[in-house]
Design an enzyme around this catalytic site. Structure first.
Site, PDB file in Angstrom:
ATOM      1  CB  SER A   1      -0.897   0.044   1.237  1.00  0.00           C
ATOM      2  OG  SER A   1      -1.792  -1.015   1.212  1.00  0.00           O
TER       3      SER A   1
ATOM      4  CG  HIS B   1      -2.811  -2.021  -3.336  1.00  0.00           C
ATOM      5  ND1 HIS B   1      -1.813  -2.959  -3.263  1.00  0.00           N
ATOM      6  CD2 HIS B   1      -3.045  -1.622  -2.073  1.00  0.00           C
ATOM      7  CE1 HIS B   1      -1.462  -3.130  -1.998  1.00  0.00           C
ATOM      8  NE2 HIS B   1      -2.200  -2.328  -1.253  1.00  0.00           N
TER       9      HIS B   1
ATOM     10  CG  HIS C   1      -4.892  -6.961   0.690  1.00  0.00           C
ATOM     11  ND1 HIS C   1      -4.953  -6.078  -0.357  1.00  0.00           N
ATOM     12  CD2 HIS C   1      -3.819  -6.603   1.432  1.00  0.00           C
ATOM     13  CE1 HIS C   1      -3.959  -5.198  -0.248  1.00  0.00           C
ATOM     14  NE2 HIS C   1      -3.247  -5.504   0.830  1.00  0.00           N
TER      15      HIS C   1
ATOM     16  CE1 TYR D   1      -8.571  -5.040   2.223  1.00  0.00           C
ATOM     17  CE2 TYR D   1      -6.641  -5.811   3.419  1.00  0.00           C
ATOM     18  CZ  TYR D   1      -7.232  -4.902   2.576  1.00  0.00           C
ATOM     19  OH  TYR D   1      -6.514  -3.863   2.070  1.00  0.00           O
ATOM     20  CD  GLU D   2      -8.206  -6.448  -2.391  1.00  0.00           C
ATOM     21  OE1 GLU D   2      -8.603  -5.856  -3.399  1.00  0.00           O
ATOM     22  OE2 GLU D   2      -7.036  -6.850  -2.247  1.00  0.00           O
TER      23      GLU D   2
ATOM     24  CB  ALA E   1       1.408  -0.070   4.752  1.00  0.00           C
TER      25      ALA E   1
ATOM     26  CG  MET F   1      -4.651  -6.141   7.394  1.00  0.00           C
ATOM     27  SD  MET F   1      -5.937  -4.982   6.935  1.00  0.00           S
ATOM     28  CE  MET F   1      -6.069  -4.015   8.441  1.00  0.00           C
ATOM     29  CB  SER F   2      -0.388  -8.226   2.869  1.00  0.00           C
ATOM     30  OG  SER F   2       0.685  -7.386   3.283  1.00  0.00           O
TER      31      SER F   2
ATOM     32  CG  ASN G   1      -0.753   2.666  11.500  1.00  0.00           C
ATOM     33  OD1 ASN G   1      -0.623   2.179  10.365  1.00  0.00           O
ATOM     34  ND2 ASN G   1      -1.244   1.980  12.494  1.00  0.00           N
TER      35      ASN G   1
ATOM     36  CG  HIS H   1      -6.184   3.224   4.188  1.00  0.00           C
ATOM     37  ND1 HIS H   1      -5.458   2.071   4.439  1.00  0.00           N
ATOM     38  CD2 HIS H   1      -6.093   3.422   2.851  1.00  0.00           C
ATOM     39  CE1 HIS H   1      -4.962   1.596   3.306  1.00  0.00           C
ATOM     40  NE2 HIS H   1      -5.339   2.401   2.319  1.00  0.00           N
TER      41      HIS H   1
END
Ligand code: HPA
Length: 277
Positions: free
Chosen positions: A45, A76, A98, A100-101, A128, A216-217, A240, A252
């Protein structure tokens, strides 16, 4: 078609055997991507700016490749690029898939499989991440030397992740970073499915477990690259501090802002890894 219908359709194509790595690689080659690849890069990201470093580049949108999934996440781009970095032939994936997609694990690791088919011997994976270890700071580049999965976030193909040789590759990246005068951190990356950021209680638990950063990846891609025998360097940009580590509200937008600020050093680090690996 909404996102979940789109993802279902993509997943069906995989499970029905319609999507075939040989066929996808063949169609990518047919767009002029037919030079042997030395290294591949998966850009996380906000980190797509690395492609500016690629000379003599040809590019291809994911939409143009039949049966290639299309990513939906802000930051992306959904573009494949082939060209040169520091005299090496480099294939870049600007945009990842991802869990989550709604993508299956097989879809998540598609770039790794394509990279291998096109000849890559090195894969640089970037992401990220949220900093959990209080000694990390926003903007730090952290080389991943171990990974942690929660129950439910499995890796494909049953490859045991303890066999990923991340300690050795992290040591090598640290040396290359030092040669380039870059300060980097090292740590354990914990993989969550997302898409929501974590609760304070979850982060407190992850810290107790020993995780340094959360994202998340990346973990499925690392495991798949190891299974396929590709050397892997995995780099997190701490965009963050994770929930509850500081009082700062999570947004985000932090990803884009921090990635932009650290773009130059990220490019330097990845370029030197590719050049000197
Ligand atoms: N949590 C999970 N994933 C992330 C974060 C985070 O705080 N920051 C960037 N990706």
């Amino acid at each position: 078609m909404n996102l979940s219908e789109h993802s279902m359709k993509q997943t069906d194509r995989y499970t029905q055997g319609i999507i075939n790595i040989d066929e996808i690689s063949h169609s990518i080659r047919s767009f002029g991507f037919d030079r042997p690849v030395d290294a591949a890069v998966i850009l996380g990201s906000g980190l797509g700016g690395f492609t500016e470093q690629i000379s003599q580049a040809i590019s291809l949108s994911y939409h143009q490749v039949p049966n290639f999934p299309v990513t939906s996440v802000t930051g992306h781009k959904g573009e494949l690029m082939l060209g040169e970095v520091a005299g090496k032939s480099v294939l870049a994936f600007s945009g990842r898939f991802h869990r989550y997609e709604g993508f299956s694990l097989d879809q998540t690791v598609l770039p790794v499989r394509i990279a291998q088919k096109l000849g890559a011997r090195l894969l640089v994976i970037s992401n990220a991440a949220g900093g959990i270890n209080r000694s990390l700071e926003v903007g730090d580049l952290m080389i991943i030397d171990d990974i942690m999965r929660l129950i439910g976030t499995t890796t494909p193909t049953g490859f045991p992740p303890y066999r990923c040789r991340l300690k050795a590759s992290a040591a090598k990246v640290r040396e290359l970073a030092a040669d380039s005068g870059l300060t980097i951190r090292t740590g354990t990356y914990l993989f969550v499915q997302g898409p929501n950021y974590e609760t304070k209680a979850e982060i407190r638990a992850f810290r107790t477990l020993g995780a340094d950063a959360v994202g998340m990846s990346t973990v499925p891609e690392i495991a798949e690259a190891s299974r396929l025998g590709i050397d892997t360097a995995a780099i997190s940009l701490i965009t963050n501090m994770a929930s509850g580590i500081t009082e700062q509200k999570l947004d985000h937008k932090d990803v884009e802002i921090t990635a932009k600020r650290r773009k130059k050093d990220f490019i330097r680090l990845v370029s030197s890894v590719i050049e000197k690996w």
